[in-house]
Design a protein around this motif. Structure first.
Motif, short mmCIF file in Angstrom:
data_model
loop_
_atom_site.label_atom_id
_atom_site.label_comp_id
_atom_site.label_asym_id
_atom_site.label_seq_id
_atom_site.Cartn_x
_atom_site.Cartn_y
_atom_site.Cartn_z
N PRO A 189 -49.23 -75.69 86.32
CA PRO A 189 -49.80 -76.16 88.00
C PRO A 189 -50.10 -74.75 88.63
CG PRO A 189 -47.85 -77.12 87.53
CD PRO A 189 -47.96 -76.30 86.29
N TRP A 190 -49.84 -73.25 88.30
CA TRP A 190 -50.54 -72.60 88.35
C TRP A 190 -52.29 -72.47 88.32
CZ3 TRP A 190 -46.66 -69.62 85.49
CH2 TRP A 190 -45.41 -70.12 86.16
N ILE A 191 -52.62 -72.66 86.69
CA ILE A 191 -54.03 -72.55 87.22
C ILE A 191 -54.63 -72.71 87.73
CG2 ILE A 191 -56.12 -73.15 84.69
CD1 ILE A 191 -53.76 -72.62 83.04
N PHE A 192 -54.67 -74.49 87.55
CA PHE A 192 -54.96 -76.08 89.21
C PHE A 192 -54.63 -75.14 90.68
CE2 PHE A 192 -55.36 -78.90 91.99
CZ PHE A 192 -56.01 -79.14 92.00
N ASP A 193 -53.84 -74.12 91.06
CA ASP A 193 -53.76 -73.71 92.71
C ASP A 193 -54.68 -72.48 92.14
OD1 ASP A 193 -52.66 -72.58 95.03
OD2 ASP A 193 -51.88 -71.36 93.81
N ILE A 194 -54.91 -71.62 91.10
CA ILE A 194 -55.53 -70.75 91.43
C ILE A 194 -56.96 -70.90 91.42
CG2 ILE A 194 -55.96 -68.07 90.45
CD1 ILE A 194 -52.68 -68.37 90.28
N GLY A 195 -57.49 -71.61 90.18
CA GLY A 195 -58.41 -71.54 89.32
C GLY A 195 -59.51 -72.97 89.98
N PHE A 196 -58.53 -74.05 90.92
CA PHE A 196 -59.45 -75.31 91.46
C PHE A 196 -59.30 -75.69 93.03
CE2 PHE A 196 -58.56 -75.71 87.09
CZ PHE A 196 -60.18 -75.92 86.16
N ASP A 197 -58.31 -74.79 93.58
CA ASP A 197 -58.06 -74.77 94.70
C ASP A 197 -58.11 -74.44 95.83
OD1 ASP A 197 -56.75 -75.71 97.41
OD2 ASP A 197 -54.60 -76.22 96.31
N TRP A 198 -59.05 -74.39 96.14
CA TRP A 198 -59.84 -72.93 96.96
C TRP A 198 -59.69 -73.65 98.87
CZ3 TRP A 198 -61.35 -68.74 95.23
CH2 TRP A 198 -61.53 -68.10 93.31
N ALA A 199 -58.97 -74.40 99.41
CA ALA A 199 -58.85 -75.06 100.38
C ALA A 199 -57.44 -74.02 101.32
CB ALA A 199 -58.35 -75.82 100.55
N PRO A 200 -57.67 -73.55 102.70
CA PRO A 200 -56.41 -72.75 103.41
C PRO A 200 -55.83 -73.71 103.32
CG PRO A 200 -57.97 -72.21 104.71
CD PRO A 200 -58.27 -72.89 102.93
N ALA A 201 -54.10 -73.58 104.23
CA ALA A 201 -53.57 -74.22 105.02
C ALA A 201 -54.51 -74.02 107.08
CB ALA A 201 -52.39 -73.17 105.26
N ALA A 202 -54.30 -75.26 106.90
CA ALA A 202 -54.65 -75.04 108.43
C ALA A 202 -54.48 -75.36 109.82
CB ALA A 202 -56.32 -75.52 107.87
N ALA A 203 -54.07 -74.96 110.60
CA ALA A 203 -54.18 -75.75 111.89
C ALA A 203 -55.11 -75.78 113.42
CB ALA A 203 -53.06 -74.67 112.05
N PRO A 204 -54.96 -76.39 113.91
CA PRO A 204 -56.03 -76.46 115.38
C PRO A 204 -55.52 -75.29 116.16
CG PRO A 204 -53.69 -77.34 115.91
CD PRO A 204 -53.83 -77.73 114.43
N THR A 205 -56.20 -75.17 117.19
CA THR A 205 -56.37 -73.71 117.77
C THR A 205 -55.41 -73.00 118.84
OG1 THR A 205 -57.49 -74.25 119.29
CG2 THR A 205 -58.74 -72.78 117.44
N ASP A 206 -54.40 -74.47 119.98
CA ASP A 206 -53.71 -74.70 120.05
C ASP A 206 -52.15 -73.92 119.24
OD1 ASP A 206 -53.26 -77.13 119.11
OD2 ASP A 206 -52.95 -77.83 120.75
N ARG A 207 -51.99 -74.44 117.73
CA ARG A 207 -50.83 -73.36 117.66
C ARG A 207 -50.86 -72.06 117.49
NH1 ARG A 207 -49.50 -76.78 111.89
NH2 ARG A 207 -47.84 -75.53 112.67
N LEU A 208 -52.17 -71.85 117.68
CA LEU A 208 -52.25 -70.04 117.17
C LEU A 208 -51.54 -69.14 118.58
CD1 LEU A 208 -55.78 -70.38 115.17
CD2 LEU A 208 -53.15 -70.84 114.85
N ASP A 209 -51.20 -67.44 118.05
CA ASP A 209 -50.87 -66.86 118.92
C ASP A 209 -51.73 -65.65 118.65
OD1 ASP A 209 -48.69 -68.16 119.83
OD2 ASP A 209 -47.84 -67.76 117.55
N PHE A 210 -52.12 -65.51 117.69
CA PHE A 210 -53.67 -64.36 117.52
C PHE A 210 -54.76 -64.88 116.36
CE2 PHE A 210 -49.77 -64.08 115.24
CZ PHE A 210 -50.30 -62.86 113.95
N ILE A 211 -55.23 -64.14 116.15
CA ILE A 211 -56.81 -64.10 114.82
C ILE A 211 -56.43 -62.65 113.81
CG2 ILE A 211 -59.06 -63.74 114.18
CD1 ILE A 211 -59.19 -65.78 117.79
N VAL A 212 -56.58 -62.92 113.11
CA VAL A 212 -56.82 -61.47 112.39
C VAL A 212 -57.68 -61.78 111.32
CG1 VAL A 212 -54.74 -62.66 110.87
CG2 VAL A 212 -55.46 -60.59 109.89
N ALA A 213 -58.47 -61.65 111.51
CA ALA A 213 -60.24 -61.37 110.80
C ALA A 213 -59.97 -60.28 109.43
CB ALA A 213 -61.14 -61.16 111.45
N TYR A 214 -60.42 -60.42 108.42
CA TYR A 214 -60.68 -59.53 107.14
C TYR A 214 -61.53 -59.58 107.22
CZ TYR A 214 -55.80 -60.64 107.11
OH TYR A 214 -53.96 -60.72 106.88
N SER A 215 -62.43 -58.39 106.40
CA SER A 215 -63.74 -58.05 106.60
C SER A 215 -64.05 -58.75 105.23
CB SER A 215 -64.35 -56.30 106.55
OG SER A 215 -63.32 -55.81 105.61
#
Length: 261
Positions: free
Chosen positions: A62-88
């Protein structure tokens, strides 16, 4: 023979339309491929045979699969967000040359793409933004946005520049959010397509709830002239990111399994 069988199973899974859909780079619209379960079973079978240890294979797959094969982040609609953090992501060498340890890099086109995504989100909902300086530059100079806090590199007394890691940025944002009205809140994370999953996990690791904003496509056009070699091409960056994810996993596992050292 076992490895060849695994390679064939992996090739079949990679050809699956559902798997290709999962890699489309659209956070918030995850499509879990039917091939996932089959792939993990095949990984388990081959690794158990190679290690001659089914229990360890069952733990590690499961660790190999998570790190090597699953590249999708957890996501949520914008109305659930309080701020944005943007990484360069990446940069360009200083335009006028000079000592790169004491002259700031140029923000570069990949960070401009990331700033464009932040502007798209802000057009839907006005949220305060915490952005690494490379992105913040475009948010103010190009898009004219307010409520933008730039996360700057650390500059020593002798002028030496230390650029912040992903975790370094998350740590600074967490401190800033402690003083925000209503508390830390929930972060909407903007990051490079191949970086954003780790950005979300790192933000969470610093005590913030974090999600990629649903309905927004993260950029993925690499800059071959980036000043950071590992961000010039996708195959190299994926290796870099997996190493970082494995380092995070190692730290987590040691803390969980041996909390007293």
């Amino acid at each position: 023979m076992e490895r060849r069988a695994f390679a064939a199973a992996l090739s079949a899974a990679a050809a699956s339309p559902l798997l290709m859909g999962a890699a489309s780079g659209r956070p918030g619209q995850p499509v879990k491929p039917q091939a996932d379960a089959h792939l993990q079973r095949e990984m388990m079978r081959v690794l158990a045979a190679v290690l001659q240890d089914r229990d360890t294979a069952r733990t590690v797959v499961p660790w190999i699969f998570d790190i090597g094969f699953d590249w999708a982040p957890a996501a949520a609609p914008t109305d659930r967000l309080d701020f944005i953090v943007a990484y360069s992501f990446g940069n360009r060498p200083p335009a006028d040359g000079g000592d790169p340890t004491k002259v700031l890099a140029e923000p570069g086109p990949m960070n401009e793409q990331l700033a464009d995504v932040v502007a798209e989100i802000r057009a839907v909902r006005t949220l305060p933004v915490y952005a690494q300086w490379e992105i913040a530059h475009f948010l103010t100079a190009k898009h004219g946005l307010d409520q933008v806090t730039a996360i700057e590199p650390v500059i020593a007394a002798d002028g030496t520049i230390t650029y912040l890691s992903t975790d370094g940025v998350a740590a600074q944002v967490a401190e800033l959010r402690k003083a925000a009205p209503g508390g830390i809140g929930t972060a909407g994370v903007v990051g490079w397509r191949d970086h954003i999953k780790r950005c979300v996990l790192t933000t969470e690791g610093r005590g913030m709830s974090a999600f990629a904003p649903e309905g927004f496509t993260m950029p993925d056009t690499y800059d071959p002239e980036s000043g950071q070699p590992w961000t010039r091409r996708r195959d190299l960056y994926l290796v870099h990111d997996m190493v970082a994810q494995w380092t995070m996993k190692r730290t987590q596992l040691i803390a969980e399994l041996y909390p007293n050292g």
